[in-house]
Design a protein around this motif. Structure first.
Motif, PDB file in Angstrom:
ATOM      1  N   TYR A 116      32.254 -16.172 -33.458  1.00 31.65           N
ATOM      2  CA  TYR A 116      32.163 -14.749 -33.128  1.00 31.65           C
ATOM      3  C   TYR A 116      33.349 -13.957 -33.652  1.00 31.65           C
ATOM      4  O   TYR A 116      33.280 -12.735 -33.778  1.00 31.65           O
ATOM      5  CB  TYR A 116      32.040 -14.572 -31.612  1.00 31.65           C
ATOM      6  CG  TYR A 116      33.288 -14.917 -30.829  1.00 31.65           C
ATOM      7  CD1 TYR A 116      34.164 -13.932 -30.412  1.00 31.65           C
ATOM      8  CD2 TYR A 116      33.586 -16.226 -30.500  1.00 31.65           C
ATOM      9  CE1 TYR A 116      35.310 -14.245 -29.700  1.00 31.65           C
ATOM     10  CE2 TYR A 116      34.707 -16.549 -29.780  1.00 31.65           C
ATOM     11  CZ  TYR A 116      35.575 -15.560 -29.383  1.00 31.65           C
ATOM     12  OH  TYR A 116      36.703 -15.885 -28.675  1.00 31.65           O
ATOM     13  N   HIS A 356      21.604 -12.508 -29.747  1.00 31.72           N
ATOM     14  CA  HIS A 356      22.646 -13.510 -29.943  1.00 31.72           C
ATOM     15  C   HIS A 356      22.175 -14.613 -30.886  1.00 31.72           C
ATOM     16  O   HIS A 356      22.953 -15.078 -31.744  1.00 31.72           O
ATOM     17  CB  HIS A 356      23.045 -14.106 -28.587  1.00 31.72           C
ATOM     18  CG  HIS A 356      24.183 -15.076 -28.666  1.00 31.72           C
ATOM     19  ND1 HIS A 356      24.324 -16.139 -27.794  1.00 31.72           N
ATOM     20  CD2 HIS A 356      25.222 -15.161 -29.529  1.00 31.72           C
ATOM     21  CE1 HIS A 356      25.405 -16.816 -28.113  1.00 31.72           C
ATOM     22  NE2 HIS A 356      25.966 -16.256 -29.156  1.00 31.72           N
ATOM     23  N   GLU A 375      27.187 -21.739 -27.536  1.00 28.98           N
ATOM     24  CA  GLU A 375      27.925 -20.498 -27.309  1.00 28.98           C
ATOM     25  C   GLU A 375      27.524 -19.839 -26.001  1.00 28.98           C
ATOM     26  O   GLU A 375      28.372 -19.293 -25.284  1.00 28.98           O
ATOM     27  CB  GLU A 375      27.720 -19.532 -28.486  1.00 28.98           C
ATOM     28  CG  GLU A 375      28.445 -19.949 -29.746  1.00 28.98           C
ATOM     29  CD  GLU A 375      28.548 -18.802 -30.737  1.00 28.98           C
ATOM     30  OE1 GLU A 375      28.271 -17.646 -30.360  1.00 28.98           O
ATOM     31  OE2 GLU A 375      28.906 -19.065 -31.909  1.00 28.98           O
ATOM     32  N   GLN A 376      26.233 -19.873 -25.668  1.00 30.30           N
ATOM     33  CA  GLN A 376      25.798 -19.340 -24.383  1.00 30.30           C
ATOM     34  C   GLN A 376      26.467 -20.083 -23.236  1.00 30.30           C
ATOM     35  O   GLN A 376      26.959 -19.477 -22.275  1.00 30.30           O
ATOM     36  CB  GLN A 376      24.280 -19.473 -24.259  1.00 30.30           C
ATOM     37  CG  GLN A 376      23.491 -18.473 -25.077  1.00 30.30           C
ATOM     38  CD  GLN A 376      23.396 -17.118 -24.385  1.00 30.30           C
ATOM     39  OE1 GLN A 376      23.119 -17.021 -23.200  1.00 30.30           O
ATOM     40  NE2 GLN A 376      23.640 -16.069 -25.142  1.00 30.30           N
ATOM     41  N   TRP A 379      30.369 -19.458 -23.256  1.00 30.43           N
ATOM     42  CA  TRP A 379      30.665 -18.077 -22.885  1.00 30.43           C
ATOM     43  C   TRP A 379      30.645 -17.925 -21.370  1.00 30.43           C
ATOM     44  O   TRP A 379      31.540 -17.297 -20.783  1.00 30.43           O
ATOM     45  CB  TRP A 379      29.639 -17.136 -23.516  1.00 30.43           C
ATOM     46  CG  TRP A 379      29.693 -15.748 -22.984  1.00 30.43           C
ATOM     47  CD1 TRP A 379      30.577 -14.761 -23.324  1.00 30.43           C
ATOM     48  CD2 TRP A 379      28.832 -15.181 -21.994  1.00 30.43           C
ATOM     49  NE1 TRP A 379      30.328 -13.612 -22.609  1.00 30.43           N
ATOM     50  CE2 TRP A 379      29.252 -13.842 -21.781  1.00 30.43           C
ATOM     51  CE3 TRP A 379      27.745 -15.653 -21.261  1.00 30.43           C
ATOM     52  CZ2 TRP A 379      28.618 -12.993 -20.877  1.00 30.43           C
ATOM     53  CZ3 TRP A 379      27.130 -14.814 -20.364  1.00 30.43           C
ATOM     54  CH2 TRP A 379      27.562 -13.504 -20.175  1.00 30.43           C
TER      55      TRP A 379
END
Length: 514
Positions: A116, A356, A375-376, A379
């Protein structure tokens, strides 16, 4: 201690590539009476010593766990620094390269590739006067680090002996090298110093400028060099030293990685590292140095000031995530609907996930479902651990209760569990406690709320479906935590003390609000 370990092989004039370049080792002293200012202090010491040894016009900065992977990196950086077509005013302060790691696994469960940042946001910032300083892997102009304004701006640095001595200290050799750099309006050529005539000898003032006491009463860390007011010296130095003065930056993303580093393969080290980043940036934006209150930066570019502030306030996203990790669960357990319109709730949630997924797939140039899922998951985990504790640390620093510390992370582990895609909870402390507590709370609310929902009428079921989906999704994301607490028996599982405290805290929340 300062020692020239290699001054080059002067006999082999035919083959330049086989000659060893000048290699200088510097060991900086640390004394209780003199703050060493962590990494920024070390960089400033190296900046002063290098000004006496070579006084090179450009400086490459690398972390201790990174190495050069391509000797063409200097050439690639100079294509930006010396190009007069793209930057006619010659206002380019540094060229930033992405951070890449040689021990990155295919699954990358901790998202240490920092997609990101280096594969998305830095490309966007490259069109907005350049990306932020990333702490490693960049070539910077020496005169910009010395506090000089861009050549296109009116005026210049004060080169009087008294002013230079107040800013740079009382070393005749250092002041001579600084004056030779600041007198040039273009990227300077390598200036000669006393060491140029005798390359095998250590310059007379080298040990003096590297000492702890040298910076007392000077402008190092404030007016010149890397900034000291933050544990994230790259973030603070980038916008205060460069962008607020009118300098720009450029982003270079070559096909072959120019620099490779070693990333932490232990979850606790990853969270500690993120906590330091979040607390350091938040402390800056909550102080008088906030980018949105910096007149010089706002005068240069309001959008860039907003972009810099975005990263500083990023830690505050822990609080809305904390609300989503508690309120829907407790309300679902009691049968209270929070999202009455299931269709609009599902559409909003699906659009967020799809956005996303598209972003990750574009960065990876393929359909990257695994990277999207990792990533989910991370995060959500980082929001209630690293970012949450980062907010607490920044608040303590703001109130004067406790100063921010430069938390070090170990990056020398074998990483066997990480490369197998298994979470390594070795050494995890109270930093993980909020995540494990909320994980237990979500699982208990999911089971209890589902049972209550099945015993209710049809109308209540439809209203609670969005919350049921949300809790199920969170449970799927937090499965590695549940597995580490209750299913795994290996030494790298979640510490039993953390598991017991998590169950106790979740039980208290359920008893009070469930």
């Amino acid at each position: 201690m300062l020692q020239i370990m290699s001054a080059g092989d002067e006999e082999e004039d035919d083959d330049d590539e086989s000659r060893m370049p000048l290699l200088v080792y510097v060991s900086r002293e640390k004394r209780r009476a003199s703050p060493h200012h962590f990494k920024a202090g070390a960089l400033n010491a190296l900046l002063r010593v290098s000004s006496l040894v070579s006084n090179a016009p450009f400086v490459l900065v690398l972390d201790c766990d990174m190495s050069c992977n391509s000797r063409a990196s200097a050439l690639e950086a100079m294509c930006f620094h010396l190009d007069r077509r793209g930057a006619p005013d010659n206002d380019l302060a540094f060229v930033q390269f992405p951070q890449m790691f040689h021990n990155l696994s295919r699954s990358d469960i901790y998202t240490n590739d920092l997609r990101y940042i280096f594969a998305t946001r830095w490309f966007g910032l490259d069109g907005l006067r350049g990306p932020l300083l990333s702490g490693t892997g960049f070539y910077a102009r020496r005169d910009a680090l010395y506090g000089a304004p861009p050549p296109a701006t009116q005026g210049g640095a004060d080169l009087s002996s008294g002013e230079l001595a107040r800013s740079f200290g009382h070393s005749d050799q250092l002041l001579a090298s600084v004056r030779s750099v600041l007198q040039s309006s273009t990227p300077p050529s390598s200036s000669s110093s006393s060491s140029a005539e005798s390359p095998r000898l250590v310059p007379r003032d080298a040990t003096l400028v590297a000492s702890c006491a040298y910076e007392k009463g000077t402008g190092w860390g404030h007016q010149v060099g890397f900034m000291y007011q933050s544990v994230v010296e790259d973030y603070f130095t980038g916008y205060r030293r460069f962008f607020a003065r009118g300098w720009t930056s450029a982003y270079c993303y070559p096909a072959r990685p120019s620099f490779l580093g070693t990333m932490p393969t232990n979850l606790n080290d990853v969270l500690v590292q993120n906590k330091r980043w979040m607390s350091g940036m938040l402390a800056v934006v909550l102080s008088r140095h906030c980018p949105l209150a910096c007149r010089d930066l706002l005068a240069v570019s309001v959008p860039q000031a907003m972009a810099v502030a975005y990263f500083g306030f990023l830690a505050l996203s822990a609080f809305p995530v904390l609300c989503y990790a508690t309120l829907p669960q407790l309300c679902f357990l009691r049968g209270v609907p929070l999202f009455p319109d299931a269709r609009w709730s599902a559409a909003a949630f699906a659009s967020s996930l799809l956005q996303h997924l598209v972003e990750v797939s574009v960065a990876n140039r393929r359909l990257a479902v695994r990277a999207w899922w990792n990533e989910q998951r991370f995060w959500m985990l980082n929001a209630v651990t690293g970012q949450l504790f980062g907010c607490v640390s920044a608040l303590q620093d703001l109130l004067g209760a406790a100063a921010l510390d430069f938390d070090l992370t170990a990056k020398a582990g074998d990483g066997s569990l990480y490369h197998r895609g298994v979470f390594d909870f070795t050494g995890c402390s109270t930093l993980l406690l909020p995540a494990t507590t909320l994980c237990v709370l979500n699982a208990a609310a999911l089971v209890g709320g589902t049972w209550n929902m099945m015993t209710r009428g049809g109308g209540a079921r439809s209203e609670l479906l969005p919350q049921l989906f949300l809790l199920s999704y969170v449970a799927a994301l937090s499965y590695p935590l549940l597995e580490g607490m209750f299913l795994r028996q290996d030494p790298a599982r979640v510490p039993r003390r953390i598991t017991a405290l998590s169950v106790a805290f979740a039980a208290v929340l359920l008893a009070l609000f469930g």
